[in-house]
Scaffold this active site. Structure first.
Site, PDB file in Angstrom:
ATOM      1  N   GLY A   1      29.751  17.736  -8.530  1.00  0.00           N
ATOM      2  CA  GLY A   1      28.744  16.699  -8.294  1.00  0.00           C
ATOM      3  C   GLY A   1      29.143  15.398  -8.951  1.00  0.00           C
ATOM      4  N   ASN A   2      28.190  14.538  -9.149  1.00  0.00           N
ATOM      5  CA  ASN A   2      28.455  13.292  -9.881  1.00  0.00           C
ATOM      6  C   ASN A   2      27.190  12.878 -10.620  1.00  0.00           C
ATOM      7  OD1 ASN A   2      26.879  11.379  -8.127  1.00  0.00           O
ATOM      8  ND2 ASN A   2      28.321  12.183  -6.589  1.00  0.00           N
ATOM      9  N   ARG A   3      27.274  11.773 -11.354  1.00  0.00           N
ATOM     10  CA  ARG A   3      26.196  11.437 -12.288  1.00  0.00           C
ATOM     11  C   ARG A   3      25.060  10.621 -11.684  1.00  0.00           C
ATOM     12  NH1 ARG A   3      29.171  10.068 -17.997  1.00  0.00           N
ATOM     13  NH2 ARG A   3      30.761  11.673 -17.827  1.00  0.00           N
TER      14      ARG A   3
ATOM     15  N   ALA B   1      25.480   8.509  -3.719  1.00  0.00           N
ATOM     16  CA  ALA B   1      26.859   8.642  -4.221  1.00  0.00           C
ATOM     17  C   ALA B   1      27.439   9.881  -3.544  1.00  0.00           C
ATOM     18  CB  ALA B   1      26.857   8.794  -5.729  1.00  0.00           C
TER      19      ALA B   1
END
Ligand code: CTP
Length: 412
Positions: free
Chosen positions: A215-217, A286
């Protein structure tokens, strides 16, 4: 609409200028509610302030016919809370978040801008403790300064600490009050009625196995702010969101997804065949650029050797939509996040603008945006890069939607 200013007077010799500020504000048609600290009464009479403002002077949180919670009521109705003069002691108490009299409690409870006009001896103003307190308040975004000026103070000494002149203070208070009125008017706008706005938000997460993912932040705050503001402005809103911990904004239809492929399907579903069902797409998500080539149906087991995870590229959802668009609708807005400096950020955003065929790109740096409640961005289109300055995410959302609305006014 009448502007209301809560005028807090604290105990400094400069308090004799507070009635002049009250008078100038009254002349400008403002309702002025005077609040005094105990020590202010040593310097200026209650009768002067109440005579000039036509309001009783508030001093005691429990007196003067106070019904309910006076500081809450004052904090609610004030368009600006102006502390004129603000002593070193008052600033110190505010910086500590104290609420031990009506004046501090009202500042702490204010929904409106709190402005301070400091007045003290230059050695008090330049003392590290005072400077630390001022920096704390300004850094928290909970107070703004008017002055102090450089000049002669009561003792005859010279330096920074002299209170700004009443005309300058009044001008600054009125400027803040009208900015707030403008913001309130903007918040009440209904200029997207009849429009369908699709928003993507949050991260995409790509499963590796039933318990792990890439995933990402991204936290989704920006996209949720765009969805909330678009709905508040009257649009029908479809919000396609990756996994985030945010409540669905009022009046918004939300579709939850995990991976980029699911996000793609949900977006095309909302945009409709030939993109004909939407007026605008704001793509804040994102989206992960890669996903595991295969997803294990069972939890991958640990062993001592290293593991190579084969990743395959995800489609560029926005570029595909940009390529499929045959008219000026839907208006397409991309976001670009980078870890580079402003110049490189704008250059890269311009590349994304062309590559994805969108109308404009909101370019921001990861450190200014991810997880924060505010953001600092550039609106990048084919001929300009307009900096927004630091804005709350709802305020930036409104600026994005202003541009969308302008684009919707042009022919298809
Ligand atoms: N985007 C998309 N599909 C992807 C990747 C990004 O639709 N697979 C969209 C994002 O939602 C955003 C814009 O494209 O609106 C730019 O995303 P960003 O991550 O900044 O750029 P990338 O195109 O992924 O390029 P890079 O990661 O190399 O900077």
């Amino acid at each position: 609409m009448t502007i209301t200013v809560a005028l807090v007077v604290t105990g400094s010799i400069a308090a004799y200028k507070a009635p002049l500020v009250a008078r100038l504000l009254k002349k400008a048609g403002v309702r002025v509610i005077p609040i005094m600290t105990r020590s202010a009464e040593q310097f200026v009479g209650r009768a002067t302030l109440s005579g000039l403002t036509g309001e009783p002077v508030r001093c005691d949180p429990f007196g003067e016919g106070a019904a309910g919670e006076l500081h809450v009521e004052l904090g609610r109705i004030a368009d600006v809370v102006a502390v004129v003069p603000a002593t070193a002691d008052f600033i110190a108490r505010l910086a500590q978040g104290r609420a031990d009299d009506l004046a501090t409690a009202t500042c702490l409870c204010a929904d409106a801008p709190v402005v301070l006009a400091p007045a003290m001896h230059p050695r008090m103003w330049t003392h590290p403790a005072t400077q630390r307190n001022v920096a704390l308040l300004v850094g928290d975004g909970r107070a703004e300064l008017i002055g102090p000026a450089l000049g002669e103070v009561a003792s005859g000494d010279e330096g920074p600490g002299r209170m700004s002149e009443p005309e300058a203070i009044t001008h600054e208070i009125l400027a803040r009050a009208s900015r707030r009125e403008g913001a309130a008017a903007r918040a009440a706008r209904r200029d997207l009625v009849g429009k369908h706005v699709v928003v993507s938000a949050g991260p995409s997460v790509e499963d590796v196995d039933p318990v792990r993912f890439i995933g990402n932040r991204s936290t989704g705050k920006m996209g949720f702010a765009v969805a909330a503001r678009a709905a508040a402005r009257g649009a029908r809103v479809t919000l396609v969101s990756g996994p985030v911990a945010l409540p669905t904004p009022a009046g918004v239809e939300r579709i939850d997804v995990r991976g980029a492929l699911a996000m793609k399907a949900a977006l095309w579903g909302a945009l409709g065949p030939e993109l004909a069902h939407a007026d605008a797409l704001v793509m804040t998500a994102a989206v992960g650029d890669y996903r595991p080539k295969s997803v294990s149906a069972t939890k991958l087991k640990r062993d001592e050797s290293s593991v190579v995870l084969e990743l395959v590229p995800n489609p560029d959802l926005l570029a595909e939509i940009g390529a499929a668009r045959k008219t000026a609708r839907p208006v397409l807005v991309g976001f670009a996040v980078e870890t580079a400096d402003d110049e490189a950020l704008i250059r890269s955003a311009r590349g994304k603008l062309r590559a994805k065929g969108v109308d404009f790109v909101v370019a921001n740096s990861a450190s200014d945006s991810f997880g924060r409640d505010d953001n600092r961005a550039f609106f990048v289109d084919s001929h300009s890069a307009e900096p927004t300055g630091v804005l709350s995410k709802p305020a930036l959302a409104d600026r994005v939607l202003d541009r969308v609305r302008t684009a919707l006014e042009s022919p298809t």
